[in-house]
Write a protein that holds these residues in place. Structure first.
Motif, PDB file in Angstrom:
ATOM      1  N   UNK A  82      -9.642   5.733  13.109  1.00 46.02           N
ATOM      2  CA  UNK A  82      -8.307   5.582  12.724  1.00 46.02           C
ATOM      3  C   UNK A  82      -7.076   5.390  14.132  1.00 46.02           C
ATOM      4  N   UNK A  83      -6.197   4.736  13.204  1.00 47.37           N
ATOM      5  CA  UNK A  83      -5.480   3.416  14.030  1.00 47.37           C
ATOM      6  C   UNK A  83      -4.094   3.628  13.051  1.00 47.37           C
ATOM      7  N   UNK A  84      -2.927   2.761  13.683  1.00 51.17           N
ATOM      8  CA  UNK A  84      -1.752   2.601  13.574  1.00 51.17           C
ATOM      9  C   UNK A  84      -0.954   1.598  14.721  1.00 51.17           C
ATOM     10  N   UNK A  85       0.425   1.752  14.268  1.00 56.33           N
ATOM     11  CA  UNK A  85       0.207   0.948  14.682  1.00 56.33           C
ATOM     12  C   UNK A  85       2.490   1.092  15.799  1.00 56.33           C
ATOM     13  N   UNK A  86       2.469   0.736  16.851  1.00 57.57           N
ATOM     14  CA  UNK A  86       3.658   1.335  17.602  1.00 57.57           C
ATOM     15  C   UNK A  86       5.403   0.444  16.780  1.00 57.57           C
ATOM     16  N   UNK A  87       5.865   1.227  17.443  1.00 57.62           N
ATOM     17  CA  UNK A  87       7.196   0.092  16.747  1.00 57.62           C
ATOM     18  C   UNK A  87       7.280  -1.184  17.631  1.00 57.62           C
ATOM     19  N   UNK A  88       7.774  -2.290  16.808  1.00 57.58           N
ATOM     20  CA  UNK A  88       8.159  -3.232  16.987  1.00 57.58           C
ATOM     21  C   UNK A  88       9.667  -3.314  17.495  1.00 57.58           C
ATOM     22  N   UNK A  89       9.810  -3.956  19.107  1.00 60.63           N
ATOM     23  CA  UNK A  89      11.169  -3.846  19.638  1.00 60.63           C
ATOM     24  C   UNK A  89      11.893  -4.050  19.837  1.00 60.63           C
ATOM     25  N   UNK A  90      12.046  -6.089  19.197  1.00 64.15           N
ATOM     26  CA  UNK A  90      12.473  -7.260  18.374  1.00 64.15           C
ATOM     27  C   UNK A  90      11.868  -8.088  17.496  1.00 64.15           C
ATOM     28  N   UNK A  91      12.721  -8.814  17.395  1.00 65.61           N
ATOM     29  CA  UNK A  91      11.483  -9.521  16.239  1.00 65.61           C
ATOM     30  C   UNK A  91      10.843  -9.326  14.845  1.00 65.61           C
ATOM     31  N   UNK A 130       0.855  -1.050  -0.125  1.00 65.90           N
ATOM     32  CA  UNK A 130      -0.088  -0.420  -0.065  1.00 65.90           C
ATOM     33  C   UNK A 130       0.901   1.257   0.079  1.00 65.90           C
ATOM     34  N   UNK A 131       0.031   2.376   0.020  1.00 70.82           N
ATOM     35  CA  UNK A 131       1.208   3.247   0.454  1.00 70.82           C
ATOM     36  C   UNK A 131       1.811   3.724   1.220  1.00 70.82           C
ATOM     37  N   UNK A 132       2.066   3.283   2.321  1.00 68.66           N
ATOM     38  CA  UNK A 132       2.228   3.804   3.663  1.00 68.66           C
ATOM     39  C   UNK A 132       3.692   2.555   3.761  1.00 68.66           C
ATOM     40  N   UNK A 133       3.153   1.229   3.869  1.00 65.32           N
ATOM     41  CA  UNK A 133       4.069   0.234   3.707  1.00 65.32           C
ATOM     42  C   UNK A 133       5.265   0.055   2.562  1.00 65.32           C
ATOM     43  N   UNK A 134       6.654  -0.639   3.281  1.00 64.55           N
ATOM     44  CA  UNK A 134       7.441  -0.720   2.197  1.00 64.55           C
ATOM     45  C   UNK A 134       7.596  -2.072   2.203  1.00 64.55           C
ATOM     46  N   UNK A 135       6.940  -2.955   2.986  1.00 64.27           N
ATOM     47  CA  UNK A 135       7.752  -4.328   2.627  1.00 64.27           C
ATOM     48  C   UNK A 135       6.351  -5.606   3.116  1.00 64.27           C
ATOM     49  N   UNK A 154       7.047  -6.541   9.833  1.00 63.87           N
ATOM     50  CA  UNK A 154       7.726  -5.592   9.869  1.00 63.87           C
ATOM     51  C   UNK A 154       8.780  -5.932  11.064  1.00 63.87           C
ATOM     52  N   UNK A 155      10.059  -5.120  10.539  1.00 60.45           N
ATOM     53  CA  UNK A 155      11.472  -5.868  11.442  1.00 60.45           C
ATOM     54  C   UNK A 155      12.218  -4.609  11.835  1.00 60.45           C
ATOM     55  N   UNK A 156      13.475  -4.592  12.512  1.00 64.30           N
ATOM     56  CA  UNK A 156      14.089  -3.898  13.445  1.00 64.30           C
ATOM     57  C   UNK A 156      15.004  -3.588  11.732  1.00 64.30           C
ATOM     58  N   UNK A 157      14.860  -4.056  10.844  1.00 68.26           N
ATOM     59  CA  UNK A 157      15.988  -3.697   9.818  1.00 68.26           C
ATOM     60  C   UNK A 157      15.054  -2.689   8.251  1.00 68.26           C
TER      61      UNK A 157
END
Length: 393
Positions: free
Chosen positions: A328-337, A210-215, A263-266
């Motif tokens: 309206x919603x979103x996702x907070x950052x993952x910390x690991x994995x 989609x227009x917001x996610x890259x992976x 979603x991943x750290x890199x």
């Protein structure tokens, strides 16, 4: 599927603010970060915003059968007027600034108009050249679905089914009409992720989800629409949404856009505040192992409050969250994995044909392949079949 479907120029998630956002993937794409996001909307403390459709009777019947949802809405004058107003509200005042941004918008719109054709080209290449690892996951089977989910569906199709009875099978969150429910088995999630990773490691072409996610992966390009996502929506999800969201066309969700995001750290860590080009959204956590990364939900976009009330909801592997697309919603950052999510934007042409959910205007339609943005033509005799240009995939 017939190509005479209705299209609107909204394709993916609209970043939140006012009704100036022109549809799913922002028909005003180039000002997405300026006019479509939510820079003026307070976010939860831990959220970090990021950029990112023989005789007269036969013809009528044929049109009804072809009227798979469709498409995108596109009104140049309206789009630019909305963009100009939004930019001025955010302090973009000089003529030079305005002209530069409007040129950017026009260039982005032209790019997005090519996305449908590019997606069809990628799908053809993948169909011919990609070597699947788990061919069985491409056809939906009851064994893929959690037993509690199957029990829920059986209840929903029973003669005495009602909302109160259905809620016994789900977990509800506040008054925002967000529901957690079991969806898949652990075994299916593992096999599905292995298939997605196999595709990711191949040299096959792929588009952004989609227009917001890259992976991630567009599942129609992977060949999972016809035998997996469509029966999941029609046979299993629609009986549930008919009871949960009758006002949003829950009983007549007749198209979708389905994709997987990663979603991943890199790579992508989080997802900023937005709403979806959908009447109802299903978001399933497939895995793998990860920490943090909760979802957060604010107001319904058409009913904002002066001080937004956000709630956090934990994502649980194999389980899904059903919510209104306009929440309206979103996702907070993952910390690991690493986390993979299956997202299905479910759309009702009966609802969106009346008012585009992304630009809040009567859709104007142009032809599109496949489901487009979920719009369909009205079945009037000898009326050209067109599509809504309000969105751009």
């Amino acid at each position: 599927m017939s190509s005479n479907l209705l299209l609107g120029t909204h394709g993916s998630a609209a970043t939140t603010t006012s009704s100036s956002a022109t549809c799913s993937e922002d028909s005003m794409a180039a000002v997405g970060a300026r006019a479509g996001r939510a820079p003026d909307t307070p976010l939860p403390p831990r959220a970090r915003p990021r950029t990112e459709g023989g005789g007269a009777a036969t013809r009528r019947r044929d049109r009804l059968q072809r009227a798979a949802p469709s498409v995108r809405a596109w009104k140049r004058g309206q789009r630019l007027a909305v963009a100009v107003r939004a930019l001025r509200e955010r302090g973009c005042g000089s003529e030079e600034q305005m002209a530069a941004v409007l040129r950017e918008i026009e260039a982005e719109v032209q790019r997005r108009k090519q996305l449908v054709h590019q997606s069809a080209e990628r799908k053809a290449i993948i169909s011919q050249c990609y070597k699947r690892k788990h061919s069985e996951v491409y056809t939906l089977q009851d064994s893929f679905l959690a037993p509690d989910f199957l029990d829920m569906v059986r209840y929903c199709i029973s003669p005495d089914a009602n909302l109160h009875g259905l809620l016994r099978y789900t977990e509800s969150f506040s008054d925002k009409r967000i529901y957690r429910l079991p969806v898949f088995t652990e075994e299916f999630c593992q096999a599905f992720i292995e298939e997605l990773e196999n595709f990711e490691q191949s040299d096959m072409p792929r588009g952004r989800p989609n227009s917001m996610n890259n992976y991630g992966v567009l599942l129609n390009e992977l060949g999972m629409d016809e035998n997996f996502i469509t029966p999941l929506r029609e046979k299993y999800l629609r009986p549930i949404t008919a009871l949960l969201y009758p006002d949003l066309g829950g009983a007549c969700l007749d198209s979708h856009k389905a994709f997987v995001v990663k979603y991943s750290l890199h790579e992508d860590l989080d997802l900023s505040s937005h709403y979806d080009n959908a009447e109802v959204t299903l978001n399933v956590s497939l895995g793998k192992d990860f920490t943090e990364g909760n979802l957060y939900f604010g107001d319904f976009r058409q009913d904002p409050s002066p001080v937004p009330n956000y709630i956090e909801v934990e994502h649980v592997r194999t389980q899904g969250l059903l919510h209104r697309g306009g929440q309206i919603h979103g996702a907070l950052p993952i910390a690991s994995g690493e986390r993979w999510n299956l997202i299905i934007w479910m759309r009702s042409s009966a609802i969106r044909n009346q008012l585009c959910p992304m630009c809040n205007q009567k859709p104007q339609l142009v032809e599109a392949e496949g489901f487009g943005d979920g719009f369909t033509e009205t079945c009037q005799e000898d009326v050209p079949e067109t599509v809504d240009l309000c969105s751009v995939w």
